[in-house]
Each structure stands twice: as structure tokens, then as C-alpha cells.
Design an enzyme around this catalytic site. Structure first.
Site, PDB file in Angstrom:
ATOM      1  N   HIS A 141      -7.359   2.604   3.991  1.00  0.00           N
ATOM      2  CA  HIS A 141      -7.181   3.366   5.240  1.00  0.00           C
ATOM      3  C   HIS A 141      -8.522   3.502   5.994  1.00  0.00           C
ATOM      4  O   HIS A 141      -8.530   3.668   7.204  1.00  0.00           O
ATOM      5  CB  HIS A 141      -6.681   4.783   4.945  1.00  0.00           C
ATOM      6  CG  HIS A 141      -5.220   4.877   4.638  1.00  0.00           C
ATOM      7  ND1 HIS A 141      -4.661   4.380   3.485  1.00  0.00           N
ATOM      8  CD2 HIS A 141      -4.195   5.439   5.347  1.00  0.00           C
ATOM      9  CE1 HIS A 141      -3.357   4.643   3.489  1.00  0.00           C
ATOM     10  NE2 HIS A 141      -3.055   5.281   4.600  1.00  0.00           N
TER      11      HIS A 141
ATOM     12  N   CYS B 294      -4.366  -1.608  -1.860  1.00  0.00           N
ATOM     13  CA  CYS B 294      -4.586  -0.182  -2.042  1.00  0.00           C
ATOM     14  C   CYS B 294      -5.602  -0.034  -3.169  1.00  0.00           C
ATOM     15  O   CYS B 294      -5.382  -0.549  -4.271  1.00  0.00           O
ATOM     16  CB  CYS B 294      -3.260   0.465  -2.424  1.00  0.00           C
ATOM     17  SG  CYS B 294      -3.401   2.178  -2.927  1.00  0.00           S
TER      18      CYS B 294
ATOM     19  N   ASP C  21       0.881  -1.178   0.000  1.00  0.00           N
ATOM     20  CA  ASP C  21       0.000   0.000   0.000  1.00  0.00           C
ATOM     21  C   ASP C  21       0.913   1.221   0.000  1.00  0.00           C
ATOM     22  O   ASP C  21       2.139   1.108   0.139  1.00  0.00           O
ATOM     23  CB  ASP C  21      -0.890   0.002   1.253  1.00  0.00           C
ATOM     24  CG  ASP C  21      -1.804   1.228   1.320  1.00  0.00           C
ATOM     25  OD1 ASP C  21      -2.367   1.606   0.283  1.00  0.00           O
ATOM     26  OD2 ASP C  21      -1.948   1.825   2.409  1.00  0.00           O
ATOM     27  N   SER C  22       0.306   2.399  -0.112  1.00  0.00           N
ATOM     28  CA  SER C  22       1.093   3.624  -0.037  1.00  0.00           C
ATOM     29  C   SER C  22       1.607   3.858   1.383  1.00  0.00           C
ATOM     30  O   SER C  22       2.589   4.562   1.573  1.00  0.00           O
ATOM     31  CB  SER C  22       0.217   4.805  -0.452  1.00  0.00           C
ATOM     32  OG  SER C  22      -0.913   4.858   0.395  1.00  0.00           O
TER      33      SER C  22
ATOM     34  N   GLU D 180      -3.466   8.375   8.748  1.00  0.00           N
ATOM     35  CA  GLU D 180      -2.003   8.250   8.888  1.00  0.00           C
ATOM     36  C   GLU D 180      -1.539   8.886  10.200  1.00  0.00           C
ATOM     37  O   GLU D 180      -0.567   8.471  10.790  1.00  0.00           O
ATOM     38  CB  GLU D 180      -1.271   8.896   7.697  1.00  0.00           C
ATOM     39  CG  GLU D 180      -1.373   8.118   6.389  1.00  0.00           C
ATOM     40  CD  GLU D 180      -0.410   6.926   6.277  1.00  0.00           C
ATOM     41  OE1 GLU D 180       0.681   6.984   6.843  1.00  0.00           O
ATOM     42  OE2 GLU D 180      -0.785   5.929   5.630  1.00  0.00           O
TER      43      GLU D 180
ATOM     44  N   CYS E 108     -11.148   2.503   0.222  1.00  0.00           N
ATOM     45  CA  CYS E 108      -9.762   2.888   0.497  1.00  0.00           C
ATOM     46  C   CYS E 108      -9.358   2.075   1.713  1.00  0.00           C
ATOM     47  O   CYS E 108     -10.119   2.001   2.692  1.00  0.00           O
ATOM     48  CB  CYS E 108      -9.668   4.386   0.802  1.00  0.00           C
ATOM     49  SG  CYS E 108      -8.021   4.866   1.389  1.00  0.00           S
TER      50      CYS E 108
HETATM   51  N1  DGL Z   1      -4.914   3.121   1.108  1.00  0.00           N
HETATM   52  C1  DGL Z   1      -4.919   3.510  -0.225  1.00  0.00           C
HETATM   53  C2  DGL Z   1      -6.186   3.222  -0.963  1.00  0.00           C
HETATM   54  O1  DGL Z   1      -6.806   2.219  -0.650  1.00  0.00           O
HETATM   55  C3  DGL Z   1      -4.185   4.743  -0.639  1.00  0.00           C
HETATM   56  C4  DGL Z   1      -4.420   5.980   0.099  1.00  0.00           C
HETATM   57  C5  DGL Z   1      -3.503   7.073  -0.406  1.00  0.00           C
HETATM   58  O2  DGL Z   1      -2.299   6.858  -0.397  1.00  0.00           O
HETATM   59  O3  DGL Z   1      -4.016   8.109  -0.828  1.00  0.00           O
HETATM   60  O4  DGL Z   1      -6.562   3.899  -1.878  1.00  0.00           O
END
Ligand code: DGL
Length: 267
Positions: free
Chosen positions: A190, A76, A13-14, A156, A188
Site C-alpha cells: 500500500h 502483500c 493482496d488484502s 484504502e 507494504c
Molecule cells: N498491502 C499489504 C502488505 O503489503 C497488506 C496491508 C494490510 O492488509 O494490512 O503488507
């Protein structure tokens, strides 16, 4: 070629978001060794173009394969929407599992959901990956989609239930709430950390889905299809890699996982 079943599964993931998928993979596939890569030097992905996210994803997959990954989970949504079909072409012998298709498949098999809301990063929502996949499966579905770019930095920072998060939830989700969807996809990785605050905001009136569990089940099916599951019990040997400072990743990772991780290396 049958991959060596003892090899680890790569997950990227990022940043920390993909740990919500990592957690589900650990539950569904307890015998597997996992390598997690958080591209923390380049987070967020969700405000970048699909071309840039594809380039980052390519680097991430190459790195995980060089570490011996037998399969790669693109944990991600932004990278899944931008890059999965490209990665499948570039790595035809590798099992690449994105997070979008599994949850969409589940919802399409449950016809009680007529109005589906999806939230994600701006890049995911602009790609229309969810909207198109849902519409392809059922043209009658009503779909409401909304980019929520401030959710990623809040997560984050570990701000899962602060006043500022409450205000941001209201700012992004009031229109969706008015439309009364039957299902809400947290598009997402996150966002599951905001599930409680979002559920409270909707007063329990919507079923909330995130991508982790469905992705883990899909991964299990793909591994089984290739006879690549690790069937022998293993020692706890997961490893974590980041592309920037490991300390802040460790702090937030502990909030995600509920335990402290030590073996984090910067690459
Ligand atoms: N967690 C990621 C997603 O599912 C990326 C969030 C990001 O880096 O903007 O899109």
C-alpha cells in the site's frame, strides 16, 4: 510439468495495495494476462496474526489456481512474511513469488547501503522477515524497522496527501529520520501511494525502494526459467476479484492505476 504459457498470472493482496505490484507486472510482462484478487472482506492483514494471514493466503492461492493461474504473486508483504514458505510447500508445482526477497536481493547487491530502514505493517515488522533476510546477506548492516499500521487505512481511503497523512507520517517516521538511513524500504504494497509524502518528509535525503518493480523482474525470471512466459501479444483481458463490495475497490483502484476498471466481480 510445464505450465501453459497462455494461462494468466494470479496476484493477490488484502485490498488495493497489491495493485502497485500489478502495475509493475503489467509494465515488465506486457503479454501476460493478469487476475487480481483483493481480499477486501478481510483487510487489513497487517494487524492479524501470522497464522490467520497464512489461512487467508491459502484460500487466495486455491482460488487463483482454480481460475487457471500459472503462477501466483503474493503482492502483500504481510502474507509474504507469514506464508510464502508454507505456500511453496503446499503448492510445490506452482510458481509462488513473494515481494520481500526480490528487493532484499537488490539491496544486498548494492553495498553502498549501510543503514537500511524498513517500514511495514505490524505483522510484517514483528515477523522480522526483512531484518533477518538483510542480516543473513550482510551481518554488518544497520537495520531500523518500524510498524506503521495507520498507513493502510489511510491509503484504502485514498488519503495520499492529506493533513492527517502528514501528521501520521511524522508520528511514525520521525525516529527513523533522526537515524539518517541510506535506504528506506516501503515494506507494504500500500505504501508506494505515500511515496511522495514520505520522500518530501525526508527532504530527499533517503533512497526509497518499494517492492513492485523487483517482484515483477523476479516473476519474469522465474517464468523464463520454466519457459512459461506468454510470448504472443494479447488483448487487454485482465480481471479483478474482491471478497467484498466492488464499488469502493473500483474507486480506489482508479487512483492506483490511473484508469477506471469495470470487470470487477465479487467472489
Ligand atoms: N498491502 C499489504 C502488505 O503489503 C497488506 C496491508 C494490510 O492488509 O494490512 O503488507
Amino acid at each position: 510439468m510445464i505450465p501453459d504459457s497462455k494461462n494468466p498470472i494470479g496476484i493477490f493482496d488484502s485490498g488495493v495495495g497489491g495493485l502497485t505490484v500489478f502495475k509493475e507486472v503489467k509494465k515488465v510482462l506486457p503479454n501476460e494476462s493478469l487476475i487480481y484478487l483483493g481480499d477486501t472482506a478481510r483487510v487489513p492483514y497487517g494487524t492479524k496474526s501470522a497464522a490467520v494471514v497464512t489461512k487467508y493466503s491459502l484460500t487466495n492461492v486455491n482460488l487463483l489456481l482454480s481460475m487457471g493461474a500459472k503462477a501466483v504473486v503474493v503482492a502483500c508483504n504481510t502474507a509474504s512474511s507469514a506464508a510464502v514458505s508454507y505456500l511453496e510447500k503446499v503448492f510445490p508445482n506452482c510458481m509462488i513469488i513473494g515481494v520481500i526477497e526480490p528487493v532484499v536481493e537488490y539491496l544486498l547487491h548494492h553495498s553502498e547501503f549501510k543503514k537500511i530502514a524498513v517500514i511495514g505493517t505490524n505483522t510484517t515488522i514483528a515477523s522480522e522477515a526483512y531484518q533477518n533476510a538483510l542480516k543473513r546477506g550482510s551481518a554488518d548492516l544497520e537495520i531500523v524497522a518500524k510498524g506503521c499500521p495507520l498507513f493502510v487505512p489511510l491509503v484504502e481511503e485514498g488519503l495520499f496527501s492529506s493533513k492527517i497523512t502528514e501528521l501520521t507520517v511524522d508520528m511514525y517516521l520521525s525516529e527513523i529520520k533522526r537515524k539518517k538511513p541510506d535506504a528506506l524500504i516501503l515494506g507494504c504494497t500500500h505504501y508506494p501511494m505515500l511515496k511522495e509524502i514520505i520522500s518530501d518528509y525526508f527532504g530527499g535525503s533517503v533512497q526509497i525502494f518499494d517492492t513492485g518493480y523487483f517482484t515483477a523482474k523476479k516473476l519474469a525470471a522465474v517464468l523464463a526459467g520454466k519457459h512459461a512466459e506468454n510470448t504472443s501479444p494479447r488483448v487487454d483481458d485482465d480481471s479483478f476479484f474482491v471478497t467484498d463490495d466492488a464499488d469502493s475497490f473500483c474507486r480506489t483502484a482508479e487512483l492506483f492505476l490511473g484508469y477506471r476498471i469495470f470487470n470487477v466481480s465479487r467472489v
